[in-house]
Scaffold this motif. Sequence first.
Motif, PDB file in Angstrom:
ATOM      1  N   ASP A   1      26.402 -42.700  10.549  1.00  0.00           N
ATOM      2  CA  ASP A   1      26.716 -43.854   9.707  1.00  0.00           C
ATOM      3  C   ASP A   1      28.184 -44.004   9.358  1.00  0.00           C
ATOM      4  O   ASP A   1      28.660 -45.117   9.123  1.00  0.00           O
ATOM      5  CB  ASP A   1      25.921 -43.760   8.397  1.00  0.00           C
ATOM      6  CG  ASP A   1      24.426 -43.812   8.633  1.00  0.00           C
ATOM      7  OD1 ASP A   1      23.950 -44.819   9.185  1.00  0.00           O
ATOM      8  OD2 ASP A   1      23.738 -42.828   8.289  1.00  0.00           O
ATOM      9  N   GLN A   2      28.910 -42.880   9.302  1.00  0.00           N
ATOM     10  CA  GLN A   2      30.275 -42.974   8.787  1.00  0.00           C
ATOM     11  C   GLN A   2      31.090 -41.774   9.238  1.00  0.00           C
ATOM     12  O   GLN A   2      30.566 -40.665   9.363  1.00  0.00           O
ATOM     13  CB  GLN A   2      30.246 -43.033   7.250  1.00  0.00           C
ATOM     14  CG  GLN A   2      31.571 -43.318   6.583  1.00  0.00           C
ATOM     15  CD  GLN A   2      31.404 -43.571   5.084  1.00  0.00           C
ATOM     16  OE1 GLN A   2      30.331 -43.957   4.627  1.00  0.00           O
ATOM     17  NE2 GLN A   2      32.460 -43.355   4.327  1.00  0.00           N
ATOM     18  N   ILE A   3      32.369 -42.018   9.506  1.00  0.00           N
ATOM     19  CA  ILE A   3      33.305 -40.931   9.762  1.00  0.00           C
ATOM     20  C   ILE A   3      33.839 -40.462   8.415  1.00  0.00           C
ATOM     21  O   ILE A   3      34.370 -41.257   7.629  1.00  0.00           O
ATOM     22  CB  ILE A   3      34.468 -41.386  10.664  1.00  0.00           C
ATOM     23  CG1 ILE A   3      33.938 -41.843  12.024  1.00  0.00           C
ATOM     24  CG2 ILE A   3      35.465 -40.260  10.836  1.00  0.00           C
ATOM     25  CD1 ILE A   3      33.229 -40.766  12.819  1.00  0.00           C
ATOM     26  N   GLY A   4      33.696 -39.181   8.145  1.00  0.00           N
ATOM     27  CA  GLY A   4      34.141 -38.662   6.859  1.00  0.00           C
ATOM     28  C   GLY A   4      33.912 -37.171   6.757  1.00  0.00           C
ATOM     29  O   GLY A   4      33.242 -36.558   7.592  1.00  0.00           O
ATOM     30  N   SER A   5      34.474 -36.598   5.718  1.00  0.00           N
ATOM     31  CA  SER A   5      34.426 -35.158   5.486  1.00  0.00           C
ATOM     32  C   SER A   5      33.261 -34.795   4.571  1.00  0.00           C
ATOM     33  O   SER A   5      32.514 -35.654   4.100  1.00  0.00           O
ATOM     34  CB  SER A   5      35.740 -34.696   4.854  1.00  0.00           C
ATOM     35  OG  SER A   5      35.892 -35.302   3.573  1.00  0.00           O
ATOM     36  N   MET A   6      33.156 -33.508   4.286  1.00  0.00           N
ATOM     37  CA  MET A   6      32.161 -33.026   3.336  1.00  0.00           C
ATOM     38  C   MET A   6      32.407 -33.636   1.961  1.00  0.00           C
ATOM     39  O   MET A   6      31.457 -34.021   1.263  1.00  0.00           O
ATOM     40  CB  MET A   6      32.223 -31.496   3.250  1.00  0.00           C
ATOM     41  CG  MET A   6      31.414 -30.905   2.120  1.00  0.00           C
ATOM     42  SD  MET A   6      29.686 -30.683   2.530  1.00  0.00           S
ATOM     43  CE  MET A   6      29.820 -29.226   3.532  1.00  0.00           C
ATOM     44  N   ALA A   7      33.669 -33.749   1.571  1.00  0.00           N
ATOM     45  CA  ALA A   7      33.988 -34.344   0.271  1.00  0.00           C
ATOM     46  C   ALA A   7      33.546 -35.805   0.211  1.00  0.00           C
ATOM     47  O   ALA A   7      33.047 -36.276  -0.815  1.00  0.00           O
ATOM     48  CB  ALA A   7      35.495 -34.236   0.002  1.00  0.00           C
ATOM     49  N   ASP A   8      33.701 -36.527   1.315  1.00  0.00           N
ATOM     50  CA  ASP A   8      33.252 -37.924   1.362  1.00  0.00           C
ATOM     51  C   ASP A   8      31.734 -38.005   1.218  1.00  0.00           C
ATOM     52  O   ASP A   8      31.209 -38.876   0.512  1.00  0.00           O
ATOM     53  CB  ASP A   8      33.684 -38.576   2.674  1.00  0.00           C
ATOM     54  CG  ASP A   8      35.188 -38.661   2.810  1.00  0.00           C
ATOM     55  OD1 ASP A   8      35.862 -38.892   1.794  1.00  0.00           O
ATOM     56  OD2 ASP A   8      35.687 -38.499   3.946  1.00  0.00           O
ATOM     57  N   ALA A   9      31.041 -37.112   1.898  1.00  0.00           N
ATOM     58  CA  ALA A   9      29.587 -37.091   1.808  1.00  0.00           C
ATOM     59  C   ALA A   9      29.134 -36.775   0.380  1.00  0.00           C
ATOM     60  O   ALA A   9      28.186 -37.375  -0.141  1.00  0.00           O
ATOM     61  CB  ALA A   9      29.011 -36.068   2.788  1.00  0.00           C
ATOM     62  N   ARG A  10      29.805 -35.832  -0.240  1.00  0.00           N
ATOM     63  CA  ARG A  10      29.468 -35.461  -1.616  1.00  0.00           C
ATOM     64  C   ARG A  10      29.682 -36.638  -2.564  1.00  0.00           C
ATOM     65  O   ARG A  10      28.825 -36.925  -3.416  1.00  0.00           O
ATOM     66  CB  ARG A  10      30.309 -34.267  -2.053  1.00  0.00           C
ATOM     67  CG  ARG A  10      30.072 -33.819  -3.497  1.00  0.00           C
ATOM     68  CD  ARG A  10      30.909 -32.588  -3.820  1.00  0.00           C
ATOM     69  NE  ARG A  10      30.746 -32.189  -5.203  1.00  0.00           N
ATOM     70  CZ  ARG A  10      31.464 -32.668  -6.210  1.00  0.00           C
ATOM     71  NH1 ARG A  10      32.410 -33.583  -5.970  1.00  0.00           N
ATOM     72  NH2 ARG A  10      31.252 -32.250  -7.443  1.00  0.00           N
ATOM     73  N   GLN A  11      30.787 -37.357  -2.417  1.00  0.00           N
ATOM     74  CA  GLN A  11      31.055 -38.499  -3.284  1.00  0.00           C
ATOM     75  C   GLN A  11      30.014 -39.601  -3.089  1.00  0.00           C
ATOM     76  O   GLN A  11      29.582 -40.237  -4.051  1.00  0.00           O
ATOM     77  CB  GLN A  11      32.468 -39.042  -3.011  1.00  0.00           C
ATOM     78  CG  GLN A  11      33.584 -38.136  -3.501  1.00  0.00           C
ATOM     79  CD  GLN A  11      33.484 -37.844  -4.994  1.00  0.00           C
ATOM     80  OE1 GLN A  11      33.259 -38.742  -5.813  1.00  0.00           O
ATOM     81  NE2 GLN A  11      33.644 -36.567  -5.348  1.00  0.00           N
ATOM     82  N   TRP A  12      29.615 -39.811  -1.851  1.00  0.00           N
ATOM     83  CA  TRP A  12      28.578 -40.813  -1.586  1.00  0.00           C
ATOM     84  C   TRP A  12      27.277 -40.434  -2.280  1.00  0.00           C
ATOM     85  O   TRP A  12      26.602 -41.282  -2.879  1.00  0.00           O
ATOM     86  CB  TRP A  12      28.347 -40.945  -0.081  1.00  0.00           C
ATOM     87  CG  TRP A  12      27.291 -41.961   0.267  1.00  0.00           C
ATOM     88  CD1 TRP A  12      27.477 -43.293   0.527  1.00  0.00           C
ATOM     89  CD2 TRP A  12      25.874 -41.729   0.369  1.00  0.00           C
ATOM     90  NE1 TRP A  12      26.276 -43.909   0.774  1.00  0.00           N
ATOM     91  CE2 TRP A  12      25.276 -42.967   0.689  1.00  0.00           C
ATOM     92  CE3 TRP A  12      25.068 -40.609   0.231  1.00  0.00           C
ATOM     93  CZ2 TRP A  12      23.903 -43.109   0.870  1.00  0.00           C
ATOM     94  CZ3 TRP A  12      23.700 -40.737   0.390  1.00  0.00           C
ATOM     95  CH2 TRP A  12      23.119 -41.977   0.714  1.00  0.00           C
TER      96      TRP A  12
END
Length: 309
Positions: free
Chosen positions: A240-251
Amino acid sequence: MDTDPDMVLRATSLRRQLLFWRGGAVAFFVLACIVAIACARGGGWTGQKPHLAHLKLAGVIGANEQDNVDAIQKAADDATVKGLLLEVNSPGGAVTGGEVLHDAVAAFARRKPVVVSMGSVAASAGYMVSVPANRIFANRSTLTGSIGVILQSPDVSQLLDRVGVHVDELVSGPMKGQPSVVQPLSPQGREMLQGVITDLYGFFVTVVADGRHMPVERVRQLADGRPYTGQQALGLGLVDQIGSMADARQWLLKTAHLPTDAPVTDIGPEAARLNWRHWITGLLSAVPGGEILLKESSALDGAVAIWKL
C-alpha cells in the motif's frame, strides 16, 4: 607468606572461581525475582494503559509457529491492545507455518487494525503472512512477492550406482516411495507431486486475492514465483505504501485513535529472548564477578558478542 609460584597461581584461580559462582548465584536470584514479578503482572509492563503490540517475524518461517500464533491471539484478546504492528523480515518458509500465521493475523485484523512493516525481504510465505493486514508498508528496496510453492527432492541414485551401492525399496503402493532419495522420480510420482504443488499454489493465490482485494486471475498473472521490489509491488497493488517502521507505527496510532506517545509492547518468542538477554546482561554487569560471566559467554557464543555490540 607462601611465595611458591604454583601455590600463588592456584590461590588466584580458586578466588576467581569463588567470585564467579557467587556472582552467578546473586544474578540468578535477582533474575528469579524479576520473573516472579513479571508473572504476577501477567507477563507485561504496560498495566492497563492502551498500547500497541509489536510482533517481529524474522528469518525462515518454520512448520511450527504456535508460539507466535499464541502471542497474536493473546494480544487480540487483550482489551488494552489497540492494534498490531507486524514487522516481517523473512524470505518465507514452510507453507503450513505461513498458513497458520496468516490465519492468526487475519483473525486479529477482523477485530483490531493491523499494519505490516516489511524489512529487506518479505517474500513467499513471508508475503502470505502479510496480506491480511489493513495496510502494508515496504521499503523501496524490499524484496517481496515470490508468490508460489516449491518442492525439492534430491536423487543420489546415480552416485550410489557409481560406488556400487544398491538400495532395495519396498513400498505398499506405487506412490508411497515418491519422492525417494535413492530412486529416480517416476512419471506417475512427478504427476502426483505436481498436483500437490498446484493445490498449495491455488491456496496461496486465493489468500493473496482475498487479502489484497484483487481478482484471482490478476493475482495469477503476478504469481509466477518472481520477487518484486517494494517500488514495483506498490505499482502492482501488492503493498500500500512506501515507508519505514516509524511510518507504519504512526499510521497505526492514528487508525487506533491513540496519542503519538502511546507505548508499543513487544510480543512473541523473539521479544522474550531479547528481554531475557537484556535482563541477564544488566544483572551480570551489576554484581561482583559479573564481568567474568559476560566475558565467558562472549567467548563461548559469538552471536551474544555481536548482539552486545
